[in-house]
Design an enzyme around this catalytic site. Structure first.
Site, PDB file in Angstrom:
ATOM      1  N   ALA A  66      58.621  72.331  72.242  1.00 43.67           N
ATOM      2  CA  ALA A  66      60.018  71.996  72.503  1.00 43.67           C
ATOM      3  C   ALA A  66      60.630  71.503  71.195  1.00 43.67           C
ATOM      4  CB  ALA A  66      60.083  70.906  73.561  1.00 43.67           C
ATOM      5  N   GLY A 105      55.320  73.196  74.363  1.00 43.21           N
ATOM      6  CA  GLY A 105      56.150  74.159  75.090  1.00 43.21           C
ATOM      7  C   GLY A 105      55.863  75.601  74.673  1.00 43.21           C
ATOM      8  N   GLU A 108      52.939  76.592  76.558  1.00 50.69           N
ATOM      9  CA  GLU A 108      53.348  76.654  77.971  1.00 50.69           C
ATOM     10  C   GLU A 108      54.074  77.974  78.258  1.00 50.69           C
ATOM     11  OE1 GLU A 108      55.161  72.619  77.754  1.00 50.69           O
ATOM     12  OE2 GLU A 108      54.076  72.254  79.623  1.00 50.69           O
ATOM     13  N   GLU A 128      51.424  67.129  73.067  1.00 54.66           N
ATOM     14  CA  GLU A 128      52.478  66.193  73.474  1.00 54.66           C
ATOM     15  C   GLU A 128      52.016  64.745  73.474  1.00 54.66           C
ATOM     16  OE1 GLU A 128      51.969  69.160  74.733  1.00 54.66           O
ATOM     17  OE2 GLU A 128      53.856  70.110  75.338  1.00 54.66           O
TER      18      GLU A 128
END
Ligand code: 3H9
Length: 693
Positions: A66, A105, A108, A128
């Protein structure tokens, strides 16, 4: 090729749609990236000629997560979960082509693809936890469905990057592509998927591994127990564990909800904000406003070190580890032999633990040459002096180096508090002189204070920062002042710790409070570990301080089995009645008014003057930014990362509170508590060290 937006392209290779993302520096999932990808996938799905879709990235890496810079700002554009739904729900195979790192992310998203191809140098991870979070876009629910809960626990709580080869073994990746040929190999793989009519494999539907762990709560209980020390004080590891537990015990959709709840909990916590701040601080620290990245540097291919003691030897190991040859100079053969054998022993111990091969040990040792002649350093590109902390000796060494070492070489001192300008004045080339303050043990500690003296040239600063990076350090540029940044601030804490003991606290009270705050140990435990006799001599000892009396009684710290604490044979510490008695005697002699001291006061007295000193350092321009000071404390002094560093912590608790206490103590106990002008100014202006309010 169609440009979907500034960062996303869509093209077609026969029956394969190719979505290319190009959003430097790391293809982070910003709103623009999410929007671009969502639209590209929609179009590729709608394209009847396209039988499958490949997602690939330009630049140095696949999606690295992210976009952390967006955190805390109002949400914009397509959400990551919606993008993932589009990808996973595509009616045709989606293949993620991975190079560099697929992180957070990014992984992911890749886990929502139906297949994954990677080059051998690629790595996958969910890091994370390092920024106080958990994978909040389904990662905690999908990962254990592929690698099983045990490995998932390890990955999400360590944040480690799994190399491609291992990723292939555990099923995170389906095929390895030749290096530099990812695009072609991914297309070829995709053609195979289409030709063989392989199913749309959705990770969410693969329940075998999580179901096998259901009804085995001991997996989690044991994991928590085994890692309790590592996770001490941190909130993110526990929430990550609970997510993997949810993946095991709940259906996928419910697991996702639990993941969201636990993510939001962390997201709103100050720990995560602190860790995100540290992430950027550790990148900012390399940037020096008046030394731009294009500043010329001096190639460092050969290093000389003067002094083969603990410091010199540790420093030498850093360079040997990076493949750079080192010549170590000592005055006596015996000291030189001892220094080299200590280095060898260190490497051999590492090899014994399986973290290095015997061949590695020999390779590194072959890069280290011993000598008793400074003349052997003549052709070094960088010379680091690591001799006894004495100005006259240091100046003598630098005077000689000036005569011997080739022009243009960097001449560095490892002094931890002496005046670098004065050392530089012993040479006719002060522009080449700089401080490289390594922390002990120098081969282990990540921090390096790069001390810029008055006349140090910009190329010498740039070279020092570059070489620091090369040997795996995190470097902060600091100015010349006693103790530089770290030790100068530490001196405040040490002084208060000792005073608190005279006023009524016990060393173990002070240590406990600082340990509970998150430091690996308190100041008295630290002194016992380092040895109380550093800088002490029997001849000159007058029993004038608690430490001197302890040393006189041969209580010189852990190494003698006693110091402030008593130690058993396993080095477990126990509060010592002997020390308590010495303290009582000192208190009685000094006539101090002994009182009950609260834990709150211990903490504030140890921390606030440290913050105040940091403010003085900034005020005097001895550090570039408050965040550099925090980087120093986190990497050199064990300040807990989840508390952001002293300056960030000051902002968190409120600078007005810090200032108020400093003024109070100044009135009661004198000017060592005089508040910094910068601190006063910030409070007046309602501003902060690290974050605009
Ligand atoms: C996440 O994904 C949450 C999800 O679960 C979803 C929740 C809903 N964002 O490190 P470098 C910048 S959380 C924004 O020097 P390297 C960095 O600041 C995220 N910016 O390069 C620097 O900028 P500058 C999980 C980022 O080659 C530049 O890129 N992912 C981000 O040594 C170069 O960085 C992570 O935690 C980011 N995510 O290492 C991965 N990442 O040049 C974090 C980097 O202006 N990133 N920047 O100073 C890394 O570990 C390393 O950057 C990486 C490259 C290994 C990728």
């Amino acid at each position: 090729m169609t440009a979907i937006n500034e960062v996303t392209d869509l093209s077609r290779e026969g029956e394969i749609a190719l979505i290319t993302l190009n959003s430097p520096p790391v293809n982070a999932l910003s709103a623009k990236v999410r929007d671009g990808l969502a639209e590209a996938f929609r179009q590729a799905i709608a394209d009847r000629e396209a039988k499958a879709i490949v997602l690939i990235c330009e630049g140095k890496t696949f999606i690295a997560g992210a976009d952390i810079t967006e955190f805390g700002k109002p949400p914009k554009g397509t959400s990551l979960l919606d993008l993932e739904d589009i990808i996973e729900g595509a009616p045709k195979p989606v293949i993620a082509a991975i190079h560099g790192t697929a992180l957070g992310g990014g992984l992911e998203v890749a886990l929502c693809a139906h297949y994954r191809v990677a080059v051998p140098s690629a790595r996958c991870g969910l890091p994370e936890v390092n920024i106080g979070l958990l994978p909040g876009a389904g990662g905690t629910q999908r990962l254990p469905r592929i690698v099983g809960p045990e490995m998932a626990l390890d990955m999400v709580t360590s944040g480690r990057h799994v190399p491609a080869k291992q990723s292939l073994e555990v099923g995170l990746v389906d095929e390895l592509a030749p290096e530099e040929q990812l695009r072609d190999a991914a297309i070829a793989f995709t053609r195979k998927v289409v030709a063989e009519n392989r199913p749309l494999r959705k990770v969410r539907d693969s329940n075998e591994k999580v179901e096998a762990a259901r009804g085995h709560p001991e997996i989690f209980a044991n994991f928590r127990k085994e890692n309790a020390r590592r996770f001490r004080g941190l909130k993110a590891p526990e929430n990550n564990i609970q997510c993997i537990e949810a993946a095991v015990n709940l259906p996928f959709e419910q697991g996702l909800k639990e993941e969201r709840r636990l993510f939001v909990e962390l997201f709103q916590d100050s720990q995560s904000r602190a860790q995100q701040y540290v992430f950027f601080a550790e990148r900012e620290v390399w940037k020096i406003p008046d030394v731009p990245p294009d500043t010329p540097t001096i190639p460092v291919n050969k290093v000389g070190i003067v002094g083969a003691g603990t410091m010199g030897g540790g420093i030498a190991m850093n360079f040997a580890n990076a493949g750079i040859p080192v010549t170590l100079v000592e005055a006596k053969q015996e000291a030189l032999d001892r220094g080299l054998s200590v280095i060898r022993r260190n490497y051999e111990n590492t090899a014994k633990k399986g973290r290095m091969t015997a061949a590695d040990v020999e390779k590194r040792m072959s890069l280290l040459k011993g000598s008793m002649a400074l003349e052997d350093l003549a052709d070094s590109d960088l010379v680091i002096e690591a001799v006894f902390e004495n100005m006259d000796i240091k100046k003598e060494v630098f005077g000689k180096l000036d005569q011997i070492v080739k022009p243009g070489a960097v001449l560095a001192t490892n002094t931890s508090y002496l005046d670098t300008d004065e050392i530089a004045s012993a040479t006719k080339r002060p522009e080449s002189v700089i401080g490289l303050h390594f922390f002990s043990p120098a081969n282990v500690m990540r921090l390096l204070e790069v001390v810029r003296a008055d006349k140090t040239s910009k190329p010498v600063v740039a070279t020092s920062m570059q070489i620091a990076k090369k040997i795996g350090k995190i470097a902060a540029l600091v100015g010349v002042c006693p103790g530089f940044v770290g030790n100068r601030m530490l001196a405040q804490r040490q002084r208060e710790a000792q005073k608190l003991v005279m006023e009524g606290a016990m060393p173990w009270d002070v240590d406990r409070v600082l340990y509970d705050f998150g430091f690996p140990m308190g100041p008295f435990q630290m002194s016992d570990l380092a040895g109380l006799d550093i800088g002490w001599s029997k001849e000159s000892s007058k029993g004038a301080t608690i430490r001197e009396v302890l040393c006189e009684m041969d209580r010189r710290g852990q190494k003698t089995g006693a110091g402030f604490y008593d130690y058993d044979e396993n080095r477990n510490a126990k509060p010592s009645p002997v020390t308590a008695k010495i303290i009582e005697d000192f208190r009685a002699k000094s006539g101090t008014n002994v009182r009950q001291i609260s834990d709150e006061e211990i903490l504030e007295r140890c921390i606030y003057p440290t913050i105040n000193e940091g403010a003085k350092i900034l005020e005097e321009g001895k550090a570039i930014r408050a965040s550099d000071i925090d980087v120093v404390w986190i990497n050199g002094y064990g300040w807990p990362k989840y508390r952001g560093g002293p300056m960030w912590y000051g902002d968190l608790i409120g600078l007005d509170k810090v200032l108020g206490r400093m003024r109070e103590w100044q009135a009661q106990m004198g000017d060592v508590f005089a508040p910094s002008k910068l601190l006063e100014q910030l409070v007046t202006d309602g501003k902060a060290f690290t974050r605009p309010k």
